[in-house]
Design a protein around this motif. Sequence first.
Motif, short mmCIF file in Angstrom:
data_model
loop_
_atom_site.label_atom_id
_atom_site.label_comp_id
_atom_site.label_asym_id
_atom_site.label_seq_id
_atom_site.Cartn_x
_atom_site.Cartn_y
_atom_site.Cartn_z
N TRP A 131 39.63 47.99 73.75
CA TRP A 131 39.01 49.04 74.55
C TRP A 131 37.57 49.26 74.09
CZ3 TRP A 131 42.23 50.08 70.42
CH2 TRP A 131 41.75 50.97 69.44
N ASP A 132 36.81 50.02 74.86
CA ASP A 132 35.44 50.36 74.49
C ASP A 132 35.44 51.67 73.72
OD1 ASP A 132 34.15 48.17 75.74
OD2 ASP A 132 34.36 49.14 77.69
N PRO A 133 35.27 51.64 72.40
CA PRO A 133 35.31 52.89 71.63
C PRO A 133 34.15 53.80 72.00
CG PRO A 133 35.50 50.95 70.20
CD PRO A 133 35.07 50.47 71.53
N ALA A 134 34.44 55.08 72.02
CA ALA A 134 33.38 56.07 72.21
C ALA A 134 32.54 56.15 70.94
CB ALA A 134 33.99 57.43 72.53
N LEU A 159 35.33 39.72 71.39
CA LEU A 159 35.73 41.09 71.07
C LEU A 159 35.41 41.42 69.62
CD1 LEU A 159 39.11 41.58 72.98
CD2 LEU A 159 36.78 42.17 73.67
N ARG A 162 31.79 42.22 69.57
CA ARG A 162 31.55 43.54 70.15
C ARG A 162 31.87 44.64 69.14
NH1 ARG A 162 34.87 45.33 75.42
NH2 ARG A 162 36.47 45.76 73.84
N LEU A 163 32.95 44.46 68.38
CA LEU A 163 33.33 45.47 67.40
C LEU A 163 32.31 45.54 66.26
CD1 LEU A 163 35.50 47.54 66.59
CD2 LEU A 163 36.58 45.71 65.26
N TRP A 166 29.43 47.42 67.54
CA TRP A 166 29.73 48.85 67.67
C TRP A 166 29.59 49.57 66.34
CZ3 TRP A 166 33.25 52.26 65.60
CH2 TRP A 166 33.34 53.51 66.23
N GLU A 169 26.04 49.98 65.45
CA GLU A 169 25.41 51.01 66.28
C GLU A 169 25.73 52.42 65.79
OE1 GLU A 169 26.98 50.06 70.08
OE2 GLU A 169 25.67 48.31 70.38
N GLN A 170 26.85 52.59 65.10
CA GLN A 170 27.21 53.89 64.55
C GLN A 170 26.54 54.15 63.20
OE1 GLN A 170 28.89 55.32 67.06
NE2 GLN A 170 28.86 53.21 67.84
#
Length: 208
Positions: A131-134, A159, A162-163, A166, A169-170
């Motif tokens: 899924w696309d985590p918020a 995937l 992508r993780l 992510w 990005e955090q």
Amino acid sequence: MAAPHALITPPAPGAPLIFAFHGTGGDEHQFFDFARELVPGAGVVSPRGAVSEHGAARFFRRTGEGVYDMDDLARRTEDMAAFVAERIAEHPGAPVYGFGYSNGANILASVLMRHPGLFQRIGLLHPLIPWDPAPASGLAGRQVLISAGRRDPICPWPLSERLIAWFREQGADVATEIHDGGHELRASEATALATLFRRRDTTPGRSR
């Protein structure tokens, strides 16, 4: 919530508490001894997944390969976060690390996304987050290792990429260990995890 069955050993003074999460079909024994070897004197909490998939233990339900029961995942994420918090409270001041493989990496990642303050260092070995985590506040500066295989038939490389992106990005401090194989764990991944967990933190005011 009924506490999951777990193997637990307390940390020596000044040593970390390490949570170890097994893969599908594993159990609390799968990584217990390995976790104890990662850092001398470390305490270990190794829970068994409460879901049975045709006799194979898992941490949450799915309806197919890479197709998760998201409601069940949400419930079990909160249950696991509460369990982790209770074990942490028993050892105040101990640095808290966690790692998981495959399904264990997935439940750990889900807990981390919702409760980023629980762990200081995290190893996600072959996670699959379809899924696309918020966006998740509180991950800045967290030390995260993600390992993957470029030919992993269970956790497709796009995937994994992508993780990794992510977490960066955090604001997490992300390290990776990527090999050209599949879903198997390799010695280089164990070495990378040991390096992460044994690294001394020289930042003033932060736990090692």
